[in-house]
Design a protein around this motif. Structure first.
Motif, PDB file in Angstrom:
ATOM      1  N   SER A  70       0.841  -1.192   0.000  1.00 14.84           N
ATOM      2  CA  SER A  70       0.000   0.000   0.000  1.00 14.84           C
ATOM      3  C   SER A  70       0.878   1.245   0.000  1.00 14.84           C
ATOM      4  O   SER A  70       2.058   1.194   0.375  1.00 14.84           O
ATOM      5  CB  SER A  70      -0.909   0.013   1.229  1.00 14.84           C
ATOM      6  OG  SER A  70      -1.655   1.218   1.287  1.00 14.84           O
ATOM      7  N   ASP A  74      -1.760   3.871   7.035  1.00 14.46           N
ATOM      8  CA  ASP A  74      -2.744   3.116   7.816  1.00 14.46           C
ATOM      9  C   ASP A  74      -2.978   1.743   7.194  1.00 14.46           C
ATOM     10  O   ASP A  74      -3.057   0.728   7.901  1.00 14.46           O
ATOM     11  CB  ASP A  74      -4.065   3.885   7.901  1.00 14.46           C
ATOM     12  CG  ASP A  74      -3.972   5.103   8.807  1.00 14.46           C
ATOM     13  OD1 ASP A  74      -3.072   5.125   9.673  1.00 14.46           O
ATOM     14  OD2 ASP A  74      -4.792   6.027   8.642  1.00 14.46           O
ATOM     15  N   GLU A  75      -3.077   1.717   5.871  1.00 11.62           N
ATOM     16  CA  GLU A  75      -3.267   0.438   5.186  1.00 11.62           C
ATOM     17  C   GLU A  75      -1.996  -0.408   5.265  1.00 11.62           C
ATOM     18  O   GLU A  75      -2.064  -1.634   5.405  1.00 11.62           O
ATOM     19  CB  GLU A  75      -3.662   0.678   3.727  1.00 11.62           C
ATOM     20  CG  GLU A  75      -3.955  -0.595   2.936  1.00 11.62           C
ATOM     21  CD  GLU A  75      -5.116  -1.401   3.490  1.00 11.62           C
ATOM     22  OE1 GLU A  75      -5.124  -2.636   3.271  1.00 11.62           O
ATOM     23  OE2 GLU A  75      -6.006  -0.822   4.150  1.00 11.62           O
ATOM     24  N   GLU A  77      -0.036  -0.504   7.748  1.00 12.46           N
ATOM     25  CA  GLU A  77      -0.046  -1.102   9.083  1.00 12.46           C
ATOM     26  C   GLU A  77      -0.930  -2.344   9.113  1.00 12.46           C
ATOM     27  O   GLU A  77      -0.544  -3.385   9.665  1.00 12.46           O
ATOM     28  CB  GLU A  77      -0.531  -0.090  10.116  1.00 12.46           C
ATOM     29  CG  GLU A  77      -0.527  -0.650  11.534  1.00 12.46           C
ATOM     30  CD  GLU A  77      -1.026   0.345  12.570  1.00 12.46           C
ATOM     31  OE1 GLU A  77      -1.019   0.000  13.769  1.00 12.46           O
ATOM     32  OE2 GLU A  77      -1.424   1.464  12.178  1.00 12.46           O
ATOM     33  N   LYS A  78      -2.108  -2.252   8.506  1.00 13.71           N
ATOM     34  CA  LYS A  78      -3.006  -3.410   8.463  1.00 13.71           C
ATOM     35  C   LYS A  78      -2.355  -4.570   7.720  1.00 13.71           C
ATOM     36  O   LYS A  78      -2.413  -5.724   8.162  1.00 13.71           O
ATOM     37  CB  LYS A  78      -4.323  -3.018   7.791  1.00 13.71           C
ATOM     38  CG  LYS A  78      -5.168  -2.039   8.590  1.00 13.71           C
ATOM     39  CD  LYS A  78      -6.432  -1.655   7.818  1.00 13.71           C
ATOM     40  CE  LYS A  78      -7.246  -0.612   8.571  1.00 13.71           C
ATOM     41  NZ  LYS A  78      -8.440  -0.178   7.790  1.00 13.71           N
ATOM     42  N   GLN A  79      -1.749  -4.261   6.576  1.00 14.30           N
ATOM     43  CA  GLN A  79      -1.075  -5.312   5.807  1.00 14.30           C
ATOM     44  C   GLN A  79       0.072  -5.918   6.611  1.00 14.30           C
ATOM     45  O   GLN A  79       0.257  -7.142   6.625  1.00 14.30           O
ATOM     46  CB  GLN A  79      -0.558  -4.739   4.484  1.00 14.30           C
ATOM     47  CG  GLN A  79      -1.641  -4.351   3.501  1.00 14.30           C
ATOM     48  CD  GLN A  79      -1.081  -3.756   2.219  1.00 14.30           C
ATOM     49  OE1 GLN A  79       0.125  -3.557   2.076  1.00 14.30           O
ATOM     50  NE2 GLN A  79      -1.958  -3.473   1.267  1.00 14.30           N
ATOM     51  N   LEU A  81       0.481  -6.143   9.847  1.00 17.32           N
ATOM     52  CA  LEU A  81       0.019  -6.991  10.946  1.00 17.32           C
ATOM     53  C   LEU A  81      -0.489  -8.332  10.430  1.00 17.32           C
ATOM     54  O   LEU A  81      -0.260  -9.377  11.058  1.00 17.32           O
ATOM     55  CB  LEU A  81      -1.062  -6.269  11.746  1.00 17.32           C
ATOM     56  CG  LEU A  81      -0.572  -5.043  12.533  1.00 17.32           C
ATOM     57  CD1 LEU A  81      -1.742  -4.293  13.153  1.00 17.32           C
ATOM     58  CD2 LEU A  81       0.434  -5.447  13.610  1.00 17.32           C
ATOM     59  N   GLU A  82      -1.157  -8.312   9.279  1.00 17.90           N
ATOM     60  CA  GLU A  82      -1.597  -9.592   8.715  1.00 17.90           C
ATOM     61  C   GLU A  82      -0.398 -10.432   8.285  1.00 17.90           C
ATOM     62  O   GLU A  82      -0.309 -11.620   8.606  1.00 17.90           O
ATOM     63  CB  GLU A  82      -2.521  -9.394   7.513  1.00 17.90           C
ATOM     64  CG  GLU A  82      -2.906 -10.749   6.911  1.00 17.90           C
ATOM     65  CD  GLU A  82      -3.836 -10.676   5.715  1.00 17.90           C
ATOM     66  OE1 GLU A  82      -3.984 -11.719   5.037  1.00 17.90           O
ATOM     67  OE2 GLU A  82      -4.398  -9.607   5.460  1.00 17.90           O
TER      68      GLU A  82
END
Length: 238
Positions: A70, A74-75, A77-79, A81-82
């Motif tokens: 990304s 913010d995105e 960070e989500k990626q 963590l996954e």
């Protein structure tokens, strides 16, 4: 000349072709693996998650880095963590900036606080090294990936910068410096000489490891024979 098995620098295979990755993984001198979206695109990967999870079923005991893709933090960070949840051996690659040249340091600090193993990538200046190291948790395993090969592509000698980076990482004992984007086999020995902990190497360079210490007179003759045989095969005439 040192033998490959005598080197202290850890050699990581850099690629995205599954067969090639597994071939390198099986070699005892390969201590880890990395990949990136560009390498994945080149081999035609379209399902990012499926590819990563599939390769992790075969590679679970050596470090393996996957990159977020990304451009929004913010995105990212989500990626991150996954991706981090996929395995204990997984490191999450975070680019040092996004495409707007906004720095990743706040994100690195946030992820490091959550004990995410990071591989901060695309670094090319000592200022970037300094700020990345400052953002890392010194006790969480991480990689600081400096693109020495790309620095060399600009006509600059990367060795002084890499030597300085080695020193800068000493305040983060769990972090290791990566010599990224090498251009030739010699770079492995240069990285070892300066105390760089890791070098990422593509398969085309790794295939040249059999030449380490090869007799130069024999290599000269091999080259002459190659030219002769190719000219003969092409049917050249004057």
């Amino acid at each position: 000349m040192k033998k490959v098995e005598d080197l202290k620098v850890q050699i990581f295979a850099d690629g995205a072709d599954k067969a090639g990755m597994l071939e390198m993984y099986a070699k005892p001198y390969i201590k880890g693996l990395t990949t990136n979206p560009t390498l994945m695109k080149k081999v035609g990967i379209t399902d990012y998650r499926a590819f990563c999870k599939d390769i992790l079923t075969s590679i679970a005991d050596k470090p393996l880095s996957f990159e977020v893709f990304s451009d929004d933090f913010d995105e990212m960070e989500k990626q991150a963590l996954e991706i981090a949840s996929w395995g204990d051996n997984v490191y999450v690659k975070i680019p040092v900036t996004n495409t707007k040249q906004e720095t990743c340091y706040a994100l690195v600090r946030k992820l490091a606080a959550k004990k995410v193993k990071l591989n901060v990538t695309a670094i090319m200046t000592l200022a970037q090294v300094r700020d990345v190291v400052a953002a890392l948790d010194p006790n969480v395993p991480s990689y600081v990936s400096v693109f020495a090969g790309r620095i060399a592509d600009t006509g600059r000698d990367p060795i002084p910068l890499m030597m300085a980076a080695v020193e800068m990482l000493k305040i983060a004992p769990a972090a290791e410096l990566i010599w990224a984007s090498p251009r030739e086999l010699l770079n492995i020995f240069q990285a070892d000489d300066i105390g760089c902990q890791v070098i990422t190497v593509t398969n085309d360079i790794l295939k040249k490891l059999s030449l380490v210490g090869y007799d130069l007179d024999t290599y000269s003759l091999d080259t002459v024979k190659m030219f002769y045989n190719d000219a003969t095969a092409a049917g050249f005439k004057l």
